[in-house]
Write a protein that holds these residues in place. Structure first.
Motif, PDB file in Angstrom:
ATOM      1  N   GLN A   1      37.725 -32.143 -59.843  1.00  0.00           N
ATOM      2  CA  GLN A   1      38.691 -32.031 -60.352  1.00  0.00           C
ATOM      3  C   GLN A   1      40.166 -31.689 -60.227  1.00  0.00           C
ATOM      4  O   GLN A   1      40.830 -31.361 -59.650  1.00  0.00           O
ATOM      5  N   GLY A   2      41.019 -33.704 -60.618  1.00  0.00           N
ATOM      6  CA  GLY A   2      42.307 -33.698 -59.639  1.00  0.00           C
ATOM      7  C   GLY A   2      41.599 -33.713 -58.463  1.00  0.00           C
ATOM      8  O   GLY A   2      41.202 -34.915 -58.102  1.00  0.00           O
ATOM      9  N   VAL A   3      42.660 -33.308 -57.704  1.00  0.00           N
ATOM     10  CA  VAL A   3      42.447 -32.940 -56.094  1.00  0.00           C
ATOM     11  C   VAL A   3      41.703 -32.066 -55.571  1.00  0.00           C
ATOM     12  O   VAL A   3      41.506 -32.362 -54.667  1.00  0.00           O
ATOM     13  N   LYS A   4      41.011 -31.482 -56.136  1.00  0.00           N
ATOM     14  CA  LYS A   4      40.740 -30.278 -55.689  1.00  0.00           C
ATOM     15  C   LYS A   4      39.431 -30.465 -56.883  1.00  0.00           C
ATOM     16  O   LYS A   4      38.883 -30.780 -57.957  1.00  0.00           O
TER      17      LYS A   4
ATOM     18  N   ASP B   1      29.605 -37.129 -56.546  1.00  0.00           N
ATOM     19  CA  ASP B   1      30.226 -36.002 -55.985  1.00  0.00           C
ATOM     20  C   ASP B   1      29.089 -35.232 -56.548  1.00  0.00           C
ATOM     21  O   ASP B   1      28.283 -34.270 -55.475  1.00  0.00           O
ATOM     22  N   VAL B   2      28.329 -34.746 -57.838  1.00  0.00           N
ATOM     23  CA  VAL B   2      27.597 -34.655 -58.320  1.00  0.00           C
ATOM     24  C   VAL B   2      26.030 -35.107 -57.932  1.00  0.00           C
ATOM     25  O   VAL B   2      24.633 -34.316 -58.163  1.00  0.00           O
ATOM     26  N   ARG B   3      25.659 -35.892 -57.843  1.00  0.00           N
ATOM     27  CA  ARG B   3      24.786 -36.575 -57.496  1.00  0.00           C
ATOM     28  C   ARG B   3      24.110 -36.279 -56.084  1.00  0.00           C
ATOM     29  O   ARG B   3      23.313 -36.376 -56.170  1.00  0.00           O
ATOM     30  N   LEU B   4      25.225 -36.756 -55.560  1.00  0.00           N
ATOM     31  CA  LEU B   4      25.240 -35.943 -53.687  1.00  0.00           C
ATOM     32  C   LEU B   4      24.756 -34.633 -52.872  1.00  0.00           C
ATOM     33  O   LEU B   4      23.808 -34.579 -53.064  1.00  0.00           O
ATOM     34  N   GLN B   5      25.421 -34.187 -54.627  1.00  0.00           N
ATOM     35  CA  GLN B   5      24.799 -32.355 -54.527  1.00  0.00           C
ATOM     36  C   GLN B   5      23.125 -31.904 -54.917  1.00  0.00           C
ATOM     37  O   GLN B   5      22.218 -31.393 -54.141  1.00  0.00           O
ATOM     38  N   ALA B   6      22.954 -33.045 -56.339  1.00  0.00           N
ATOM     39  CA  ALA B   6      21.504 -32.865 -56.947  1.00  0.00           C
ATOM     40  C   ALA B   6      20.542 -33.813 -55.564  1.00  0.00           C
ATOM     41  O   ALA B   6      19.674 -32.374 -55.748  1.00  0.00           O
ATOM     42  N   VAL B   7      20.846 -34.692 -55.163  1.00  0.00           N
ATOM     43  CA  VAL B   7      19.944 -35.131 -54.145  1.00  0.00           C
ATOM     44  C   VAL B   7      19.454 -33.933 -52.642  1.00  0.00           C
ATOM     45  O   VAL B   7      18.381 -33.738 -53.108  1.00  0.00           O
TER      46      VAL B   7
ATOM     47  N   ARG C   1      40.024 -39.979 -54.195  1.00  0.00           N
ATOM     48  CA  ARG C   1      40.297 -38.791 -53.216  1.00  0.00           C
ATOM     49  C   ARG C   1      40.911 -37.540 -54.899  1.00  0.00           C
ATOM     50  O   ARG C   1      41.613 -36.370 -54.844  1.00  0.00           O
ATOM     51  N   ASN C   2      40.936 -38.102 -56.227  1.00  0.00           N
ATOM     52  CA  ASN C   2      41.190 -37.621 -57.413  1.00  0.00           C
ATOM     53  C   ASN C   2      40.371 -38.003 -58.506  1.00  0.00           C
ATOM     54  O   ASN C   2      40.212 -39.173 -58.822  1.00  0.00           O
TER      55      ASN C   2
END
Length: 523
Positions: free
Chosen positions: A275-278, A449-455, A480-481
């Protein structure tokens, strides 16, 4: 008929007089058949007449491509009904004892079975001819398997030699046998089953003493539980079927049908979102995951079975890794603010949100939806996605088609099933994400980001890996954002485009390393 890594292999077996089955010739195999089954179903559908033939000699009505797809995969309609005025010949090349030739698998004389039937030709045997009360095998059938010299008498030495034969070991490893339960703690039952160890025999030259037998009996009673179970449906202790444990586990691992509890476990408790850059943490409780899974589990199982996704754990991992971000853990089935998109009204709908007119046309044609009775806004489509997929995120959706359209999308994307089958590494996950989102630069992939965590999380659910919860690091290139940023020229000035002028924007690529705790989803 077996599908594996795209191959479709047909093997012929002949039944012997002793009840066993032997393979006839070499299997007939078609390379990459499953990967092209969608296009094959579409091709066969187009082979039917367009209705321009003379009324006196009409051509048979064309089955929908989706119905043909089911026939090619299962040999019978699975989710649809074959209309009485539709004819379809499923011709396949097979090897028989007489010759190699073509057989129509879609006719009344062909029986259709699955792994759930424990078919005889797959090696399974039902043994119900052991009338003995002891724990020694007295089955005439099994004794024939061990009778290497065929003289009708099996010695202890002969049995030991037979157990070295691969064919015998294979048959025994898949024998489902009926004999008295071994978990009874009743003293009379124990004596009946194990009393033979008190007498010398070829198999036991030195019998147990009375004290040793009492010790054995105490051990059996300590482990026994049969008499403690109060259920009128339980069989009697002397009438129980026994599956070979290793074969049973291996066989049921083929089943991709998820229970509500199993499906709920697939939705991570903790996920980091850019969210944003974080990166910001979001959580999903067990109650939420369970309640949503209960609503979706039947449709999910049917859809993933229909398209051959659930038979492969890698495919389930990749599919769910996209469902998780696309739907916010089964919360959204319609694209938020899709009405504002330039491609509306063909905005995202379903578990992997079907988007754009071309994709809607492909799905409608595949399912045979187009009937012309659609609202004006879908006039160019010929069917109503608001009714047949999803209208909103408030419960107005077709659960079955939300799943079906997602599985359809996976199955008809070029090379996507093949990429799913290749593995579930970070590189595999990125490639499958490109299959879904298009082969764009990595910073333009949505939800990576979520797809890689989910795998990573789903690997611990579906694969033979450690289930321990602990910190895990993932390093990957992405945007990056979360919001597009202004494009700058070589002088550092914002590039303006359009009339009236507005800043030109894009996603900038950077590398992230996130530290996550892969906490198991559980009550």
């Amino acid at each position: 008929m077996q599908f594996e890594n795209g191959e479709c292999e047909l093997t012929t077996f002949a039944l012997r007089q002793d009840g066993s089955c032997n393979q006839v010739g070499d299997p007939s195999s078609v390379h990459d058949y499953e990967y092209h089954m969608y296009s094959e179903a579409t091709r066969l559908n187009k082979k039917y007449s367009d209705g321009s033939t003379a009324p006196a000699n009409p051509s048979p009505k064309a089955p929908s491509p989706s119905l043909i797809y089911e026939m090619l995969r299962f040999g019978r309609p699975a989710g649809e009904t074959m209309p009485s005025d539709v004819k379809f010949g499923h011709w396949r090349k097979v090897t028989t004892p007489e010759a190699t030739g073509w057989i129509n698998l879609n006719q009344p004389t062909i029986g259709v079975y699955s792994d759930a039937d424990f078919p005889q030709w797959a090696g399974w045997s039902l043994i119900n001819d052991d009338a003995g009360a002891t724990s020694l095998c007295a089955s005439p059938t099994i004794r024939r398997w061990l009778d290497l010299d065929g003289n009708g008498h099996v010695t202890h030495a002969e049995a030991k030699e037979a157990l070295k034969e691969k064919a015998v070991v294979k048959r025994l490893s898949m024998a489902i046998c009926k004999f008295p339960i071994e978990w009874s703690k009743d003293e009379s039952t124990i004596k009946a089953r194990w009393g033979w160890v008190n007498q010398a025999s070829e198999a036991l030259p030195v019998p147990l003493t009375a004290d040793e037998f009492d010790l054995l009996k105490a051990h059996i009673q300590a482990l026994g539980f049969w008499e403690d179970i109060h259920d009128g449906e339980l069989p009697k202790a002397d009438a129980c079927w026994h599956f070979p444990p290793k074969a049973f586990v291996a066989h049921f691992r083929k089943c991709g049908w998820l229970s509500t509890v199993e499906m709920a476990q697939c939705f991570p408790r903790r996920l980091l979102h850019l969210q944003g850059v974080k990166f910001v943490l979001s959580t999903t409780s067990w109650d939420t995951a369970s309640a949503r899974s209960e609503k979706w589990v039947a449709a999910f199982n049917i859809g993933t079975r229909r398209y051959g996704i659930s038979v492969n754990r890698l495919r389930l991992i990749h599919l769910l890794s996209h469902v998780i971000p696309e739907t916010g853990n089964l919360h959204y089935v319609k694209e938020i603010n899709g009405e504002l998109r330039e491609y509306q009204p063909h905005y995202g709908r379903g578990l992997i949100q079907l988007t754009h007119l071309a994709n809607y046309k492909s799905y409608g044609s595949f399912r045979g939806f187009a009937d012309g009775n659609s609202p004006l806004k879908f006039n160019g489509l010929g069917w109503d996605p608001d009714v047949l997929i999803a209208k909103d995120n408030d419960g107005n959706h077709n659960t079955s088609n939300c799943v079906d359209s997602a599985c359809f999308y996976v199955s008809n994307r070029t090379h996507m099933l093949e990429h799913m089958d290749a593995g579930c590494s970070k590189e595999n996950a990125i490639l499958v994400s490109k299959d879904v989102n298009g082969y764009v630069e990595i910073q333009n992939l949505n939800g990576l980001d979520v797809r890689l965590q989910a795998v990573v999380y789903l690997k611990s659910i579906f694969m033979d890996e450690s289930n321990e919860s602990g910190p895990t690091s993932i390093t990957f290139d992405w945007r990056r954002n979360s919001q597009q940023e202004p494009v700058l020229d070589e002088h550092g000035h914002v590039v303006m485009v359009g009339h009236p002028p507005r800043p030109k924007k894009k996603f900038y690529r950077t590398q992230h390393t996130i530290h996550i705790v892969m906490e198991r989803q559980q009550p």
